[in-house]
Design a protein around this motif. Structure first.
Motif, mmCIF file in Angstrom:
data_model
loop_
_atom_site.group_PDB
_atom_site.id
_atom_site.type_symbol
_atom_site.label_atom_id
_atom_site.label_comp_id
_atom_site.label_asym_id
_atom_site.label_seq_id
_atom_site.Cartn_x
_atom_site.Cartn_y
_atom_site.Cartn_z
ATOM 1 N N ARG A 206 8.957 -9.658 -9.629
ATOM 2 C CA ARG A 206 8.989 -8.264 -9.186
ATOM 3 C C ARG A 206 7.612 -7.592 -9.245
ATOM 4 N N GLU A 207 6.603 -8.364 -9.604
ATOM 5 C CA GLU A 207 5.276 -7.793 -9.787
ATOM 6 C C GLU A 207 4.232 -8.634 -9.058
ATOM 7 N N VAL A 208 3.107 -8.007 -8.872
ATOM 8 C CA VAL A 208 1.923 -8.704 -8.371
ATOM 9 C C VAL A 208 0.867 -8.632 -9.460
ATOM 10 N N GLU A 209 0.278 -9.767 -9.790
ATOM 11 C CA GLU A 209 -0.757 -9.819 -10.819
ATOM 12 C C GLU A 209 -2.099 -10.118 -10.166
ATOM 13 N N ILE A 210 -3.081 -9.257 -10.429
ATOM 14 C CA ILE A 210 -4.431 -9.431 -9.883
ATOM 15 C C ILE A 210 -5.374 -9.630 -11.063
ATOM 16 N N ILE A 211 -6.157 -10.706 -11.025
ATOM 17 C CA ILE A 211 -7.078 -11.044 -12.116
ATOM 18 C C ILE A 211 -8.500 -11.055 -11.573
ATOM 19 N N ILE A 212 -9.385 -10.363 -12.225
ATOM 20 C CA ILE A 212 -10.820 -10.389 -11.904
ATOM 21 C C ILE A 212 -11.536 -10.904 -13.139
ATOM 22 N N SER A 213 -12.125 -12.082 -13.039
ATOM 23 C CA SER A 213 -12.758 -12.727 -14.188
ATOM 24 C C SER A 213 -14.217 -13.040 -13.867
ATOM 25 N N ASP A 214 -15.096 -12.880 -14.871
ATOM 26 C CA ASP A 214 -16.516 -13.145 -14.640
ATOM 27 C C ASP A 214 -17.107 -13.910 -15.828
ATOM 28 N N THR A 215 -18.320 -14.375 -15.636
ATOM 29 C CA THR A 215 -19.053 -15.078 -16.703
ATOM 30 C C THR A 215 -20.215 -14.215 -17.171
ATOM 31 N N ILE B 237 -5.702 5.123 -11.256
ATOM 32 C CA ILE B 237 -5.023 4.634 -10.046
ATOM 33 C C ILE B 237 -3.895 3.676 -10.431
ATOM 34 N N VAL B 238 -4.178 2.758 -11.375
ATOM 35 C CA VAL B 238 -3.144 1.815 -11.819
ATOM 36 C C VAL B 238 -1.982 2.560 -12.465
ATOM 37 N N ASP B 239 -2.284 3.571 -13.278
ATOM 38 C CA ASP B 239 -1.229 4.355 -13.933
ATOM 39 C C ASP B 239 -0.377 5.095 -12.914
ATOM 40 N N LEU B 240 -1.003 5.634 -11.868
ATOM 41 C CA LEU B 240 -0.236 6.339 -10.831
ATOM 42 C C LEU B 240 0.735 5.404 -10.123
ATOM 43 N N HIS B 241 0.395 4.118 -10.054
ATOM 44 C CA HIS B 241 1.287 3.134 -9.443
ATOM 45 C C HIS B 241 2.288 2.561 -10.450
ATOM 46 N N LYS B 242 2.325 3.148 -11.672
ATOM 47 C CA LYS B 242 3.203 2.665 -12.742
ATOM 48 C C LYS B 242 2.880 1.222 -13.110
ATOM 49 N N GLY B 243 1.604 0.875 -12.975
ATOM 50 C CA GLY B 243 1.173 -0.473 -13.298
ATOM 51 C C GLY B 243 0.568 -0.560 -14.687
ATOM 52 N N LEU B 244 -0.037 -1.712 -14.976
ATOM 53 C CA LEU B 244 -0.623 -1.964 -16.285
ATOM 54 C C LEU B 244 -1.946 -2.696 -16.103
ATOM 55 N N ILE B 245 -2.976 -2.238 -16.810
ATOM 56 C CA ILE B 245 -4.265 -2.914 -16.789
ATOM 57 C C ILE B 245 -4.653 -3.287 -18.212
ATOM 58 N N THR B 246 -5.043 -4.560 -18.395
ATOM 59 C CA THR B 246 -5.475 -5.035 -19.714
ATOM 60 C C THR B 246 -6.806 -5.754 -19.560
ATOM 61 N N VAL B 247 -7.476 -5.982 -20.686
ATOM 62 C CA VAL B 247 -8.791 -6.609 -20.646
ATOM 63 C C VAL B 247 -8.946 -7.549 -21.829
ATOM 64 N N GLN B 248 -9.591 -8.691 -21.557
ATOM 65 C CA GLN B 248 -9.981 -9.638 -22.592
ATOM 66 C C GLN B 248 -11.452 -9.955 -22.385
ATOM 67 N N SER B 249 -12.201 -10.031 -23.491
ATOM 68 C CA SER B 249 -13.636 -10.222 -23.328
ATOM 69 C C SER B 249 -14.245 -10.903 -24.548
ATOM 70 N N PHE C 30 -10.248 -8.868 -16.425
ATOM 71 C CA PHE C 30 -9.339 -7.733 -16.247
ATOM 72 C C PHE C 30 -8.088 -8.227 -15.533
ATOM 73 N N MET C 31 -6.916 -7.814 -16.051
ATOM 74 C CA MET C 31 -5.633 -8.179 -15.446
ATOM 75 C C MET C 31 -4.883 -6.909 -15.067
ATOM 76 N N VAL C 32 -4.516 -6.841 -13.782
ATOM 77 C CA VAL C 32 -3.796 -5.679 -13.272
ATOM 78 C C VAL C 32 -2.428 -6.143 -12.786
ATOM 79 N N LYS C 33 -1.378 -5.527 -13.319
ATOM 80 C CA LYS C 33 -0.014 -5.818 -12.864
ATOM 81 C C LYS C 33 0.556 -4.594 -12.186
ATOM 82 N N LEU C 34 1.092 -4.805 -10.953
ATOM 83 C CA LEU C 34 1.643 -3.698 -10.172
ATOM 84 C C LEU C 34 3.044 -4.052 -9.712
#
Length: 544
Positions: free
Chosen positions: A463-472, A511-523, A531-535
């Motif tokens: 029921r969700e879409v997960e978008i991941i942006i990862s860098d080095t 913007i993520v909150d307005l879409h009732k989504g969730l954003i988390t970060v690991q570093s 960064f992981m965004v679930k919508l």
């Protein structure tokens, strides 16, 4: 009044566990020990002289006075000094001094207990000084300054009548026992305590009025007084004729004649009032502790508010500094290249084109910065309404990749997009979501060193879409992770000159909150950030 003062001092002595103490009156002429317990006034002459000299030079401060050297010979390791009365008109003051053998005795709770009783003691001493009762009652011999006897009327010679008058006016139990311990004389106050008439009481043994549990103890104390021929003092509960219990402090000593014990004389002080005061103090003590606790909480809250305000001011100053720098850099480029084109008509067309591209890019950068700040203000003012529509998130992420490809190539960074072959339909605001994902990818490239790698991944969940942006890239210190979504907050990077305003991630999260989504970060510092965004795919899912 003296009795009340002594009762109050006994209470103070008990609640502070003091070994000894006294009240000291200091005036311009000298000092005087008003009353003392647990010691002798002459033992503290050095202390009193020292305090008198300080008072005379207006240097007596109870909080800064050091008496340690003066108390070495007394085996006293702790002291408490506090002013009860300060009368500047009469140039006099009254102080209370407490002493104990234990080190650091008068700290925290012990001092709080004493301080809570001092207002009562202060009022009592004020009344005593006004009436001048103490000086009058302390005169054992009526002598004037020249030594002349003032008893011209032979008042002191009539000692028997004076004694009878004294015991009859005493508020305490005064009694005389015969050699067998039976009552011979009891004063008026004593008869009222015991609820007997003089005739009915005479001939009764003292122990008949002692509660059964303490009769043996009292008999032993009387025997001790007879053998050692010294005064004894003890607390005991006496029973009146009508079974009323009176808690008394009895002090008595033997009466001798021709080296033979013929009786005993004593005085009994009613401890009921003292006990009532102790009960009231015990009732007040939790309230005082609670009040102190609440005061401490309020002080902590005030300090937290102060720290918060200071932090907000710091963030505001950092933001103004950063935004000024961010504005100044593109403006300098635009003005510099524009002036070059204007001042040099012979500039080659290729160079003019290159300069125009720089001006255009810097103008776009400036416009983007202004738009970010305006968007942030709109979000915080609830001025943004999402324009939802169904669209393919894979297509949107491809556009983000294309937008940032040139920026990545400038730093030789590998930009990778991993996605399923089929489309992933999402009900959301296409424009706002593009802005948020683009900001995350742009940040990833900005904070990744040359020849690094940035990866975009999309996962199609149930029921969700997960978008991941990862860098080095550089990574974010753990201490900063909980603050990166706060307005104007910038991660402290010593030695790094990477520009930023501290509003980008705030904008993304809103913007993520307005879409009732969730954003988390690991570093991990030096390894990179993810960064992981679930919508939710549909607004119906959000509502559910």
């Amino acid at each position: 009044m003296i009795e009340l003062i002594e009762n109050t001092l006994q209470i103070i002595s008990k609640i502070s566990s003091s070994k000894c103490g006294y009240l000291l009156k200091v005036s311009g002429d000298g000092f005087k020990v008003l009353t003392m317990w647990g010691g002798k006034p002459e033992e503290f002459d050095l202390v009193n002289d020292y305090l008198f000299n300080l008072k005379k030079t207006n240097e007596l401060d109870c909080n800064s006075v050091n008496l340690d050297n003066l108390l070495k010979n007394n085996s006293l390791n702790s002291y408490f000094l506090k002013d009860l009365i300060l009368d500047n008109e009469k140039n006099q003051a009254v102080y209370i001094l407490l002493f104990a053998e234990d080190t650091n005795k008068y700290e925290n709770e012990s001092v709080n207990n004493v301080v809570s009783v001092l207002p009562i003691l202060s009022r009592q001493v004020k009344k005593l000084l006004k009436q001048d009762d103490f000086e009058n009652t302390q005169q054992n011999i009526l002598i004037n300054k020249s030594g002349e006897d003032l008893d011209g009327n032979g008042l002191l010679n009539n000692w028997e009548q004076n004694f009878n008058n004294l015991i009859e006016t005493s508020p305490d139990l005064v009694f005389i026992l015969d050699g067998e311990g039976k009552f011979l004389l009891v004063n008026k106050s004593g008869l009222e305590f015991l609820e007997y008439s003089a005739n009915n009481l005479k001939g009764k043994h003292f122990t008949e009025f002692v509660d059964p549990e303490n009769q043996t103890k009292v008999s032993n104390l009387f025997n001790e007084a007879l053998i050692k021929k010294t005064a004894v003092t003890f607390d005991v509960s006496l029973l009146s004729k009508y079974e009323n219990t009176i808690l008394m402090q009895i002090s008595c000593r033997i009466i001798e004649k021709d080296n033979k014990v013929i009786g005993m004389i004593g005085i009994g002080r009613n401890l009921g009032k003292q006990k009532n005061i102790e009960v009231e103090l015990n009732k007040i003590k939790p309230k005082i502790l609670e009040a102190n606790r609440l005061i401490k909480i309020e002080r902590t809250r005030a300090q937290q508010k102060k720290s918060l305000i200071e932090e907000l001011n710091r963030l505001k100053q950092d933001f103004v500094s950063n935004i000024s720098h961010e504005f100044r850099t593109p403006l300098a480029s635009i003005i510099g290249f524009s002036e070059t084109i204007e001042s040099d008509p012979d500039l080659p067309p290729e160079m003019k084109k290159e300069f125009n591209n720089v001006i255009l890019n810097e103008g776009k950068r400036l416009a983007k910065l202004i738009n970010n700040i305006l968007n942030l203000s709109k979000f915080e003012g609830s001025g943004i309404i999402l324009k939802r529509d169904n669209f393919d998130i894979v297509k949107l992420l491809n556009e983000v990749e294309e937008t940032n490809k040139d920026f990545a190539e400038q730093k030789n960074i590998t930009l990778i997009f991993e996605s399923p072959h089929e489309e992933v339909v999402l009900e959301a605001d296409n424009e706002r979501l593009y802005q948020a994902i683009n900001a995350l990818v742009n940040n990833a490239i900005k904070f990744t060193d040359d020849f690094g790698r940035v990866k975009i991944i999309v996962n199609d969940l149930f029921r969700e879409v997960e978008i991941i942006i990862s860098d080095t890239g550089l990574g974010i210190p753990e201490k900063d992770l909980s603050y990166i979504f706060q307005r104007f907050y910038r991660v402290s990077r010593p030695g790094s000159d990477i520009p930023g305003t501290g509003v980008g991630l705030v904008f993304v999260k809103q913007i993520v909150d307005l879409h009732k989504g969730l954003i988390t970060v690991q570093s991990d510092v030096g390894s990179g950030t993810t960064f992981m965004v679930k919508l939710p795919k549909s607004s119906k899912i959000e509502n559910n």
